[in-house]
Design a protein around this motif. Sequence first.
Motif, PDB file in Angstrom:
ATOM      1  N   SER A  98      10.189 -27.457  -2.265  1.00  0.00           N
ATOM      2  CA  SER A  98       9.987 -26.807  -0.974  1.00  0.00           C
ATOM      3  C   SER A  98       8.493 -26.692  -0.725  1.00  0.00           C
ATOM      4  O   SER A  98       7.736 -26.332  -1.627  1.00  0.00           O
ATOM      5  CB  SER A  98      10.639 -25.420  -0.971  1.00  0.00           C
ATOM      6  OG  SER A  98      10.462 -24.785   0.286  1.00  0.00           O
ATOM      7  N   ASN A  99       8.079 -27.022   0.484  1.00  0.00           N
ATOM      8  CA  ASN A  99       6.670 -26.925   0.885  1.00  0.00           C
ATOM      9  C   ASN A  99       5.776 -27.880   0.103  1.00  0.00           C
ATOM     10  O   ASN A  99       4.610 -27.565  -0.177  1.00  0.00           O
ATOM     11  CB  ASN A  99       6.172 -25.484   0.743  1.00  0.00           C
ATOM     12  CG  ASN A  99       7.037 -24.491   1.481  1.00  0.00           C
ATOM     13  OD1 ASN A  99       7.307 -24.659   2.666  1.00  0.00           O
ATOM     14  ND2 ASN A  99       7.528 -23.466   0.785  1.00  0.00           N
ATOM     15  N   PHE A 100       6.296 -29.057  -0.249  1.00  0.00           N
ATOM     16  CA  PHE A 100       5.511 -30.092  -0.905  1.00  0.00           C
ATOM     17  C   PHE A 100       4.881 -31.006   0.138  1.00  0.00           C
ATOM     18  O   PHE A 100       5.445 -31.217   1.213  1.00  0.00           O
ATOM     19  CB  PHE A 100       6.396 -30.945  -1.822  1.00  0.00           C
ATOM     20  CG  PHE A 100       6.602 -30.384  -3.205  1.00  0.00           C
ATOM     21  CD1 PHE A 100       6.607 -29.017  -3.440  1.00  0.00           C
ATOM     22  CD2 PHE A 100       6.826 -31.232  -4.278  1.00  0.00           C
ATOM     23  CE1 PHE A 100       6.817 -28.500  -4.714  1.00  0.00           C
ATOM     24  CE2 PHE A 100       7.036 -30.737  -5.550  1.00  0.00           C
ATOM     25  CZ  PHE A 100       7.020 -29.369  -5.780  1.00  0.00           C
ATOM     26  N   ALA A 101       3.734 -31.555  -0.190  1.00  0.00           N
ATOM     27  CA  ALA A 101       3.143 -32.609   0.620  1.00  0.00           C
ATOM     28  C   ALA A 101       3.768 -33.945   0.215  1.00  0.00           C
ATOM     29  O   ALA A 101       4.435 -34.046  -0.828  1.00  0.00           O
ATOM     30  CB  ALA A 101       1.629 -32.649   0.412  1.00  0.00           C
ATOM     31  N   GLY A 102       3.537 -34.977   1.022  1.00  0.00           N
ATOM     32  CA  GLY A 102       4.101 -36.287   0.699  1.00  0.00           C
ATOM     33  C   GLY A 102       3.654 -36.795  -0.655  1.00  0.00           C
ATOM     34  O   GLY A 102       4.449 -37.339  -1.428  1.00  0.00           O
ATOM     35  N   TRP A 103       2.370 -36.608  -0.964  1.00  0.00           N
ATOM     36  CA  TRP A 103       1.882 -37.125  -2.244  1.00  0.00           C
ATOM     37  C   TRP A 103       2.402 -36.317  -3.417  1.00  0.00           C
ATOM     38  O   TRP A 103       2.522 -36.828  -4.527  1.00  0.00           O
ATOM     39  CB  TRP A 103       0.357 -37.215  -2.252  1.00  0.00           C
ATOM     40  CG  TRP A 103      -0.387 -35.927  -2.392  1.00  0.00           C
ATOM     41  CD1 TRP A 103      -0.739 -35.065  -1.409  1.00  0.00           C
ATOM     42  CD2 TRP A 103      -0.905 -35.381  -3.610  1.00  0.00           C
ATOM     43  NE1 TRP A 103      -1.437 -34.007  -1.916  1.00  0.00           N
ATOM     44  CE2 TRP A 103      -1.566 -34.167  -3.263  1.00  0.00           C
ATOM     45  CE3 TRP A 103      -0.896 -35.779  -4.940  1.00  0.00           C
ATOM     46  CZ2 TRP A 103      -2.189 -33.361  -4.206  1.00  0.00           C
ATOM     47  CZ3 TRP A 103      -1.517 -34.966  -5.880  1.00  0.00           C
ATOM     48  CH2 TRP A 103      -2.155 -33.778  -5.523  1.00  0.00           C
ATOM     49  N   HIS A 104       2.769 -35.042  -3.177  1.00  0.00           N
ATOM     50  CA  HIS A 104       3.406 -34.259  -4.238  1.00  0.00           C
ATOM     51  C   HIS A 104       4.777 -34.827  -4.578  1.00  0.00           C
ATOM     52  O   HIS A 104       5.167 -34.889  -5.745  1.00  0.00           O
ATOM     53  CB  HIS A 104       3.566 -32.796  -3.803  1.00  0.00           C
ATOM     54  CG  HIS A 104       2.276 -32.072  -3.614  1.00  0.00           C
ATOM     55  ND1 HIS A 104       2.082 -31.167  -2.595  1.00  0.00           N
ATOM     56  CD2 HIS A 104       1.113 -32.121  -4.308  1.00  0.00           C
ATOM     57  CE1 HIS A 104       0.853 -30.681  -2.673  1.00  0.00           C
ATOM     58  NE2 HIS A 104       0.245 -31.246  -3.694  1.00  0.00           N
TER      59      HIS A 104
END
Length: 323
Positions: A156-162
Amino acid sequence: MDYTHLGRTGLLVSRLCLGTLAFGPEADEPEAHAIMDRALELGINFFDTSNVYGWQSQKDWSENVIGRWFAKGGGRRDRTVIATKVYQPLSDWPNDGRLSALNIRRACDASLKRLQTDYIDLYQMHHIDRETPWDEIWEAMEVLRAQGKILYVGSSNFAGWHVAQAQEAARARHFLGLVSEQSKYNLVTRDIERELLPAAQEYGVGVMPWSPLQRGLLGGILAAEKQGRLPGNRVAPESLERYRPQLERYESLCAELGIPPAHVALAWVLSRPGVTSPIIGPVSVQQLDDIEGTLDVRLDERTLTQLDQIFPGYKTAPEDYAW
């Protein structure tokens, strides 16, 4: 009710996910139990919570409310795909929060106890932990899965690169990795279209949008304002003024369509590629019954184009800003 696979898994979940953030603080236990019973009647089998929902309200925790509902029996647990989360600290004591192996283990056991169940269908990382290595996180999740305490892992609330980083680390361990990602996504907030949505689709991660109505901004707020129903609304005054010109066009379009604004906003989110189930947060059975009608709404290409003109989105990166 329509169903779809959660990401690349074989797990079937309803196209609407019942969010339980308000269970305890806003919806008392009898009302929350009635909402969950009604959700099952409507075919909604996907419920989302967190180990911190309700914790700071000095009322009941959402997980406790759900756990006592499960304890009523009647097939409630078996018919529910329950998702909860780990990350947020519950105190200022060291290791009481984030994604260390120690906290993941302790937090999972505590959630299982509150939920009165022996397994969690979807265990989600509530936020990226930049200070804990992925090998530690994935090993902890692998242990929980081997113990039968969790079935799937989400974020949850991750960026694309995460998402990419997490998936490549899981792949190196021959582990399934992430199957879902919760992100803020609605007509007003479309940032994830640049990188998160493409990454999720590439890795087979189902997207669960939260705040699909932008805290009520897209639910007919101008009409409510005219009727004097704004006191207590969650929308900040500055946000309302910022988007007022767009909202006037939006609510006018909804009136032309003869469809409530909240239904249009949810139908739009449901139409987006890569979206599994938007998270809805009714605080009464009546609100749930009203929201459920969204699944009957189909927006044609002309309407989708008009919505894009009112609330412009983003192209996939890098084209959005490079060319």
